[in-house]
Design an enzyme around this catalytic site. Structure first.
Site, short mmCIF file in Angstrom:
data_model
loop_
_atom_site.label_atom_id
_atom_site.label_comp_id
_atom_site.label_asym_id
_atom_site.label_seq_id
_atom_site.Cartn_x
_atom_site.Cartn_y
_atom_site.Cartn_z
N GLN A 180 1.02 -1.06 -0.07
CA GLN A 180 -0.40 0.08 -0.38
C GLN A 180 0.87 1.36 -0.60
O GLN A 180 0.62 2.29 0.17
CB GLN A 180 -0.95 -0.01 0.76
N HIS A 222 -7.32 -9.29 6.30
CA HIS A 222 -7.94 -7.94 5.68
C HIS A 222 -6.06 -7.91 5.03
O HIS A 222 -5.68 -7.62 4.35
CB HIS A 222 -8.35 -6.65 5.84
N GLU A 223 -4.48 -7.67 5.90
CA GLU A 223 -3.84 -7.23 5.71
C GLU A 223 -3.14 -8.31 5.45
O GLU A 223 -2.30 -7.95 4.05
CB GLU A 223 -3.13 -6.47 7.05
N CYS A 251 -10.92 0.55 3.68
CA CYS A 251 -9.63 -0.02 3.34
C CYS A 251 -9.25 1.05 3.09
O CYS A 251 -9.39 1.92 2.24
CB CYS A 251 -9.79 -1.30 2.06
N HIS A 280 -3.19 -8.68 1.14
CA HIS A 280 -2.73 -7.39 0.11
C HIS A 280 -1.94 -8.62 0.15
O HIS A 280 -0.99 -7.76 -0.67
CB HIS A 280 -2.71 -6.09 1.48
NI NI Z 1 -6.62 -2.82 3.26
#
Ligand code: NI
Length: 189
Positions: A49, A143-144, A101, A147
């Protein structure tokens, strides 16, 4: 250093992130991830990210206010970095929660995930750990972790829901979205 957050449409969010060579000094990246996450009021942030396709994410539940939906006992100690994590197992009853997010600003959708995770990872000092988490902590980890696999929470939505979000997602990719943090939009003109 606070980095701009890469948003939807950037290919880095779709790559499988690479393992970090054991022993590498990652202190600067870990610091940057925490600073960037805090500047955006996030509770989790993965290296892709900020444009770094490596297997590392940070979480911080210590800033969640007591009346927030994400609040739960033990959150005050949930602040750490997960380096080269391996999600060993996901178990327990699936439950729904409205996820968001930082890379998909202003969109929240109910996502179903299993309740418990077992995860093996290195901390930022390269100590190997294996732990079990449940509830909101498990969800943040799931969730992470996604990624790092090039996956986003919207991937779990039905084709119809996705179609309904298409316009908003295109706007995000063009940088046409209001955020209180700096973003890096792939299709900004
Ligand atoms: Ni996220």
């Amino acid at each position: 250093m606070v980095h701009p957050i890469v948003v939807y449409g950037d290919p880095v969010l779709r790559q499988r992130a690479k393992e970090i060579k054991q022993g590498t000094d990652i202190s600067e990246l870990v610091t940057d991830l925490f600073e960037t996450m805090h500047a955006a009021n996030g509770i989790g942030l993965a290296a892709p990210q900020v444009g770094r396709s490596v297997r590392l994410f940070v979480v911080d539940g210590t800033t969640i206010s007591k009346d927030a939906e994400e609040a739960e006992p033990g959150m005050e100690n949930f602040k750490m970095a997960f380096v080269n994590p391996v999600l060993i197992e996901e178990l327990g009853k699936p439950w729904e929660f409205e996820e968001g997010c930082l890379s998909i600003p202003n969109i929240r959708e109910k996502i179903s995930r299993k309740g418990t995770v077992r995860i093996r990872y290195y901390d930022e000092n390269w100590n190997l750990k294996e732990e079990e988490y449940d509830g909101m902590k498990a969800r943040i980890i799931q969730h992470e972790y996604d990624h790092l696999e090039g996956k986003l929470f919207i991937d779990y939505l039905s084709p119809l829901k996705k179609r309904l979000l298409k316009g908003k997602l295109n706007d995000i990719s063009r940088g046409e979205v209001d955020t209180e943090y700096r973003i890096l939009a792939p299709l900004r003109k």
